[in-house]
Motif scaffolding. Structure first.
Motif, short mmCIF file in Angstrom:
data_model
loop_
_atom_site.label_atom_id
_atom_site.label_comp_id
_atom_site.label_asym_id
_atom_site.label_seq_id
_atom_site.Cartn_x
_atom_site.Cartn_y
_atom_site.Cartn_z
N ARG A 119 4.71 -4.97 -10.65
CA ARG A 119 4.29 -3.57 -10.76
C ARG A 119 5.30 -2.82 -11.62
O ARG A 119 6.50 -2.95 -11.44
N THR A 144 7.93 -0.39 -9.65
CA THR A 144 8.92 -0.99 -8.74
C THR A 144 9.60 -2.20 -9.37
O THR A 144 10.33 -2.91 -8.70
N LYS A 193 0.84 -1.21 0.00
CA LYS A 193 0.00 0.00 0.00
C LYS A 193 0.87 1.25 0.00
O LYS A 193 0.60 2.21 -0.72
N TRP A 194 1.91 1.25 0.83
CA TRP A 194 2.83 2.39 0.90
C TRP A 194 3.49 2.64 -0.45
O TRP A 194 3.68 3.78 -0.86
N GLU A 248 2.29 2.31 -3.30
CA GLU A 248 1.40 2.92 -4.28
C GLU A 248 1.67 4.42 -4.43
O GLU A 248 1.45 4.99 -5.49
N ASP A 249 2.18 5.05 -3.37
CA ASP A 249 2.45 6.49 -3.39
C ASP A 249 3.91 6.86 -3.21
O ASP A 249 4.25 8.04 -3.19
N ASN A 250 4.77 5.88 -3.03
CA ASN A 250 6.19 6.13 -2.76
C ASN A 250 7.06 5.17 -3.55
O ASN A 250 6.69 4.02 -3.73
#
Length: 128
Positions: free
Chosen positions: A70, A73, A39-40, A42-44
């Motif tokens: 993904r 990443t 989840k983290w 997704e924005d970092n």
């Protein structure tokens, strides 16, 4: 600007140890669950990820597999930590896309060298 390292391990003591050791030179974010880490992410986007294999909810193998699927990443350097030194586990990590594998308990100097190597892959060698 310091490079960012994401540490994913459900053992709080390992996270604290890595934070203490790495935060002198890097920005360190510790997350105690692989699902929360996804989840983290997704924005970092960190410059390096260090993850344990044996975790609750999702193990390091599955975490690494999802990470490589993904787009953003897909090529993030990844160091796997494990309490097991068996060659077959190490090979599985490499096949899933880990750049390095470090057995716990680890030597902090060796970790430091692996971090430097993965953050500066071409320009790292001290002597040529």
């Amino acid at each position: 600007m310091k490079k960012k390292i994401l540490v994913v391990d459900d053992e709080i003591s390992i996270c604290l140890l890595l934070e203490n050791f790495l935060s002198k030179n890097y920005e360190v974010v510790s997350i105690h669950d692989a699902l929360e880490a996804l989840k983290w992410l997704e924005d970092n986007i960190p410059d390096l990820i260090i993850s344990d294999i044996q975790m609750s909810n999702m193990d390091g193998f599955e975490f690494l597999t999802k990470l490589r699927q993904r787009g953003f990443t897909k090529h993030t350097p990844f160091i796997m930590l494990s309490g097991h030194s068996e060659s077959k586990e190490r090979i599985k990590c490499y096949r899933l896309g880990a750049q390095d594998y470090l057995t716990k308990p680890f030597n902090p100097e060796e970790l430091d060298e692996l971090v430097k190597k993965n953050l500066n892959p071409i320009h790292y060698a001290i002597e040529w």
